[in-house]
Design an enzyme around this catalytic site. Structure first.
Site, PDB file in Angstrom:
ATOM      1  N   GLY A 234       0.812  -1.212   0.000  1.00 24.96           N
ATOM      2  CA  GLY A 234       0.000   0.000   0.000  1.00 24.96           C
ATOM      3  C   GLY A 234       0.843   1.259   0.000  1.00 24.96           C
ATOM      4  N   ASP A 235       1.983   1.235   0.687  1.00 27.80           N
ATOM      5  CA  ASP A 235       2.893   2.379   0.700  1.00 27.80           C
ATOM      6  C   ASP A 235       3.518   2.586  -0.683  1.00 27.80           C
ATOM      7  OD1 ASP A 235       2.417   2.700   3.447  1.00 27.80           O
ATOM      8  OD2 ASP A 235       4.017   1.279   3.938  1.00 27.80           O
ATOM      9  N   ALA A 236       3.892   1.488  -1.334  1.00 31.27           N
ATOM     10  CA  ALA A 236       4.438   1.584  -2.686  1.00 31.27           C
ATOM     11  C   ALA A 236       3.387   2.124  -3.653  1.00 31.27           C
ATOM     12  CB  ALA A 236       4.941   0.222  -3.150  1.00 31.27           C
TER      13      ALA A 236
END
Length: 286
Positions: A234-236
């Site tokens: 999700g961060d990527a």
């Protein structure tokens, strides 16, 4: 970039244990983590100049986390080092399907208060991305950035349901939530109206992502990959979306780019396996 800076210990297990159950550890690895730090590292890998605001302890984990971020090209001059304190450590259990369970303590990853902020550092940024942290600190950063004419994005994370992030959300141009968090966002009368005048990006795991904007909605179904470790995906995704959206690539293109970044990260070990622009383009064109 502002939010948590952690140290991650990733344990590959044969299964996520049930209550009173047991799982076999197949491998162990350690690396930097924390949503803000992960997004910062991924943006840097994508060629975006990035600076991080956060806090770590003066222990070995904090030293390693800062060194790893610096090696990734992230400026850590805004990261506070708290004396005689422990850096947050998260233990990530990853099963054979890439599903993740997390254990950990917060350490000092929320030691930055509004009084600790350096307004000039925030005003100098073209864009500020906030992740889960103290609500008053998130609101203060968003307010300073908005007043200086910068854009703001916010990924409040799992704590959206039990923290009052209303002030920061109201100032955000882009809000990132999972499909579960979107339900909580829309169920709250104080935040449901946010959908009307900003971009709400909803990540749906293997089913891709959706974006709701004042101009209409967009959907991208994602990419077919074999998940290895979904931690940090999700961060990527957020890094990929922002890198495209900030370059005026449009929401539709930003969704595709974010999904490609998330898919590449989920197909590798570790939350900090940020993809290169070349790898992303390869996914988009094949």
């Amino acid at each position: 970039m502002a939010g948590h800076v952690n140290w991650d210990v990733t344990l590959r297990v044969d299964r996520l244990p049930e209550p009173d159950g047991e799982a076999a550890i197949r491998s162990q690895r350690q690396s930097g983590g924390g949503s803000a730090a992960n997004v910062a590292a991924a943006l840097s890998e994508l060629g975006i100049e990035t600076e991080l605001i956060g806090s770590v302890g003066d222990d070995d984990h904090g030293l390693l986390a800062r060194r790893e971020l610096e090696a990734a090209g992230v400026s850590v001059s805004g990261v506070r080092v708290i004396e005689d304190a422990d850096t947050a450590v998260k233990y990530l259990l990853v099963d054979d399907d890439g599903e993740v369970a997390i254990l950990g303590n917060d350490g000092v990853n929320e030691a930055v208060t509004p009084d600790d902020l350096e307004p000039s550092r925030i005003r100098a940024a073209d864009h500020v991305h906030l992740t889960g942290q103290r609500p008053d600190t998130a609101a203060a950063i968003a307010r300073t950035a908005s007043e200086a004419g910068g854009s703001v994005s916010f990924d409040p994370g799992r704590r959206l349901v039990d923290r009052d992030y209303g002030d920061a959300l109201a100032l955000a141009d882009v809000v990132f939530v999972t499909d579960r968090e979107a339900t909580a966002l829309l169920a709250d009368e104080s935040t449901a109206a946010l959908v009307d005048d900003r971009i709400i990006v909803v990540t749906c795991g293997a089913d891709g992502a959706e974006a709701y904007t004042p101009e209409g909605s967009f959907v991208h179904s994602g990419f077919d990959i074999e998940p290895v470790d979904t931690a940090g995906a999700g961060d990527a995704f957020a890094a990929g979306f922002l890198s495209t959206w900030l370059a005026d690539g449009g929401v539709d293109r930003a969704l595709a780019y974010g999904n490609a970044c998330g898919s590449l990260t989920a197909s590798r070990d570790g939350a900090r396996s940020a993809p290169t622009p070349e790898a992303v383009e390869d996914v988009l064109t094949n």
